[in-house]
Motif scaffolding. Structure first.
Motif, PDB file in Angstrom:
ATOM      1  N   GLU A 121       0.552  -1.312  -0.102  1.00 48.29           N
ATOM      2  CA  GLU A 121      -0.035  -0.043  -0.382  1.00 48.29           C
ATOM      3  C   GLU A 121       0.898   0.939   0.138  1.00 48.29           C
ATOM      4  O   GLU A 121       0.327   2.536  -0.273  1.00 48.29           O
ATOM      5  CB  GLU A 121      -1.128  -0.176   0.878  1.00 48.29           C
ATOM      6  N   LYS A 122       2.067   0.982   0.205  1.00 52.03           N
ATOM      7  CA  LYS A 122       2.918   2.502   0.471  1.00 52.03           C
ATOM      8  C   LYS A 122       4.467   1.308  -0.071  1.00 52.03           C
ATOM      9  O   LYS A 122       5.112   0.839  -0.090  1.00 52.03           O
ATOM     10  CB  LYS A 122       2.959   2.616   2.016  1.00 52.03           C
ATOM     11  N   VAL A 123       5.092   2.676  -1.102  1.00 53.67           N
ATOM     12  CA  VAL A 123       6.669   2.186  -0.571  1.00 53.67           C
ATOM     13  C   VAL A 123       7.002   3.296  -0.040  1.00 53.67           C
ATOM     14  O   VAL A 123       7.093   4.686  -0.312  1.00 53.67           O
ATOM     15  CB  VAL A 123       6.756   2.397  -2.590  1.00 53.67           C
ATOM     16  N   ARG A 124       8.364   3.886   0.264  1.00 58.09           N
ATOM     17  CA  ARG A 124       9.362   4.537   1.461  1.00 58.09           C
ATOM     18  C   ARG A 124      10.803   5.058   0.557  1.00 58.09           C
ATOM     19  O   ARG A 124      10.957   4.047  -0.037  1.00 58.09           O
ATOM     20  CB  ARG A 124       9.671   4.118   2.568  1.00 58.09           C
ATOM     21  N   ILE A 125      10.680   5.751   0.160  1.00 57.51           N
ATOM     22  CA  ILE A 125      11.503   6.196  -1.238  1.00 57.51           C
ATOM     23  C   ILE A 125      12.831   7.560  -0.218  1.00 57.51           C
ATOM     24  O   ILE A 125      12.513   7.863   0.162  1.00 57.51           O
ATOM     25  CB  ILE A 125      11.701   6.340  -2.190  1.00 57.51           C
ATOM     26  N   GLY A 126      14.019   6.538  -0.351  1.00 55.99           N
ATOM     27  CA  GLY A 126      15.312   6.916   1.042  1.00 55.99           C
ATOM     28  C   GLY A 126      16.091   8.407  -0.754  1.00 55.99           C
ATOM     29  O   GLY A 126      16.026   8.238  -1.705  1.00 55.99           O
ATOM     30  N   TRP A 170       8.310   9.814   1.830  1.00 57.73           N
ATOM     31  CA  TRP A 170       9.795  10.564   0.750  1.00 57.73           C
ATOM     32  C   TRP A 170      10.926  10.565   2.730  1.00 57.73           C
ATOM     33  O   TRP A 170      10.334  11.575   3.093  1.00 57.73           O
ATOM     34  CB  TRP A 170       9.720  11.903   0.612  1.00 57.73           C
ATOM     35  N   HIS A 171      11.942  10.099   2.216  1.00 57.67           N
ATOM     36  CA  HIS A 171      12.855   9.767   2.939  1.00 57.67           C
ATOM     37  C   HIS A 171      14.719  10.895   2.803  1.00 57.67           C
ATOM     38  O   HIS A 171      14.656  10.389   2.529  1.00 57.67           O
ATOM     39  CB  HIS A 171      12.933   8.579   4.129  1.00 57.67           C
ATOM     40  N   GLU A 172      15.105  11.915   3.592  1.00 53.60           N
ATOM     41  CA  GLU A 172      16.078  12.176   3.150  1.00 53.60           C
ATOM     42  C   GLU A 172      17.353  11.952   3.605  1.00 53.60           C
ATOM     43  O   GLU A 172      17.189  11.593   5.309  1.00 53.60           O
ATOM     44  CB  GLU A 172      15.784  13.848   3.080  1.00 53.60           C
ATOM     45  N   PHE A 173      18.196  11.424   3.171  1.00 56.71           N
ATOM     46  CA  PHE A 173      19.657  11.087   3.848  1.00 56.71           C
ATOM     47  C   PHE A 173      20.404  12.621   3.470  1.00 56.71           C
ATOM     48  O   PHE A 173      20.840  13.080   2.192  1.00 56.71           O
ATOM     49  CB  PHE A 173      20.003  10.385   3.496  1.00 56.71           C
ATOM     50  N   LEU A 201      25.742   6.010   2.157  1.00 56.23           N
ATOM     51  CA  LEU A 201      25.817   5.073   2.656  1.00 56.23           C
ATOM     52  C   LEU A 201      24.758   4.845   3.329  1.00 56.23           C
ATOM     53  O   LEU A 201      24.221   3.611   3.622  1.00 56.23           O
ATOM     54  CB  LEU A 201      27.556   5.187   3.920  1.00 56.23           C
ATOM     55  N   PRO A 202      24.589   6.008   4.387  1.00 59.23           N
ATOM     56  CA  PRO A 202      23.173   5.575   5.390  1.00 59.23           C
ATOM     57  C   PRO A 202      21.926   5.481   4.770  1.00 59.23           C
ATOM     58  O   PRO A 202      21.007   5.017   4.983  1.00 59.23           O
ATOM     59  CB  PRO A 202      22.987   7.363   6.077  1.00 59.23           C
ATOM     60  N   LEU A 203      21.816   5.801   3.399  1.00 61.04           N
ATOM     61  CA  LEU A 203      20.672   5.493   2.056  1.00 61.04           C
ATOM     62  C   LEU A 203      20.573   4.131   2.327  1.00 61.04           C
ATOM     63  O   LEU A 203      19.519   3.501   2.534  1.00 61.04           O
ATOM     64  CB  LEU A 203      20.888   6.481   1.297  1.00 61.04           C
ATOM     65  N   LEU A 204      21.472   3.704   1.965  1.00 57.79           N
ATOM     66  CA  LEU A 204      21.672   1.922   1.698  1.00 57.79           C
ATOM     67  C   LEU A 204      21.969   0.857   3.067  1.00 57.79           C
ATOM     68  O   LEU A 204      21.174   0.031   2.804  1.00 57.79           O
ATOM     69  CB  LEU A 204      23.756   1.460   1.084  1.00 57.79           C
ATOM     70  N   GLU A 205      22.242   1.779   4.343  1.00 53.79           N
ATOM     71  CA  GLU A 205      21.897   0.949   5.553  1.00 53.79           C
ATOM     72  C   GLU A 205      20.488   1.105   5.252  1.00 53.79           C
ATOM     73  O   GLU A 205      20.381   0.409   6.396  1.00 53.79           O
ATOM     74  CB  GLU A 205      22.368   1.802   6.853  1.00 53.79           C
TER      75      GLU A 205
END
Length: 306
Positions: A16-21, A51-54, A58-62
């Motif tokens: 129902e949702k996609v969380r995008i970094g 939407w999630h900002e990094f 590296l923290p994004l893929l973590e």
């Protein structure tokens, strides 16, 4: 388990949702976030976007690895290698074709350095583990030098830029848009870019779980990324205007940076990951990676239409 393919056969009920970094410099995802076309494209599937900002790759893929986000905007080619070394179970979803001139070794406008060989003994700013780090190693090797022959200053892009423009570095290995911005504002000169040294591809990744459950969502993402990449290249002026305000950089500089990026989105193939293995082997030999990595162990999602 080389080149594992994850297809619609493994797909379950659409989430129902996609969380995008993403990072601030994630061009295509930033355009999609701004114009709202991804939400519109996913609406018929009943899928929402968060939407999630990094601050960096590296923290994004973590975050992808631990499952706090489902999909990662583009990261430089070196970043998935470190994620693999850490045991991450990530899936390649798409890549951007090589953009070798979008990263380069800069020297000050008045610097006497004219060849790679003249970097010997010089203080060079570089971001450890980034694509620029690999470019530096490749450039030094071409000149018959090793990292021990220079004085590397491992700095974040912001700190490296400050040190470079204040005259505290002899050279800096930068990537766009930092590269174009520094050239425009300081008159810095490109000593060498990645041409013939480092392809500088960028990759989009997802969690292993989401690649199985969210096949339809990934297909929409893939198609929208391709279309957005085509739009950015076909409309350099409007694209630069869109990004300029978000990045805090003038539109002319953004357009210069975008001209050096391919933004050509395509499916990831085992053959296309060949340089990933070269990067992994180089970093392991330099002691940057804690263990050997087999790039072909990474799983590849396959789009219905390439």
């Amino acid at each position: 388990m080389a080149g594992l393919a994850l297809t619609t056969a493994a797909a379950a009920q659409t989430p129902e949702k996609v969380r995008i970094g993403y990072q601030r410099s994630s061009t295509l995802i930033t355009v999609l976030k701004t114009n709202g076309t991804l939400e519109k494209a996913l609406a018929p599937l009943g899928v929402e976007v968060s939407w999630h900002e990094f601050t960096s790759g590296l923290p994004l893929l973590e975050a992808v690895n631990i499952g706090s986000i489902d999909f990662s905007a583009d990261v430089a080619d070196t970043v998935p290698i470190f994620a693999q070394a850490a045991g991450a179970r990530l899936v390649y979803v798409a890549d951007e074709a090589p953009s070798p001139s979008a990263q380069a070794i800069l020297v000050p406008a008045g610097s006497p350095i004219a060849t790679l060989e003249q970097l010997k003994g010089k203080k060079i700013g570089v971001t450890k583990g980034a694509g620029s780090h690999y470019l530096l190693l490749a450039a030094l090797a071409k000149a018959g030098l090793a990292i021990r022959d220079v004085t590397p200053a491992y700095l974040t892009p912001a700190d490296a830029r400050a040190a470079f423009v204040s005259g505290n570095l002899d050279a800096w290995v930068a990537w766009d848009p930092f590269l174009a911005s520094t050239q425009s504002q300081s008159g810095a000169r490109v000593l060498a870019d990645g041409t013939g040294l480092a392809s500088y591809k960028r990759y989009y990744l997802a969690t292993e779980d989401f690649s199985k459950r969210g096949d339809k969502v990934l297909q929409v993402l893939f198609e929208r990324l391709k279309a957005t990449g085509d739009w950015v290249k076909a409309n350099p002026g409007p694209a630069a205007e869109t990004l300029a305000g978000l990045w805090g950089i003038d539109a002319a500089t953004v357009e210069k940076a975008n001209a050096r990026r391919s933004y050509k989105v395509g499916a990831v193939t085992p053959a296309g990951l060949a340089e990933q293995q070269k990067i992994a082997d180089t970093f392991f030999a330099e002691g940057v990676l804690p263990k050997k990595v087999d790039a072909s162990d990474a799983a590849n999602w396959k789009p219905a239409t390439p």
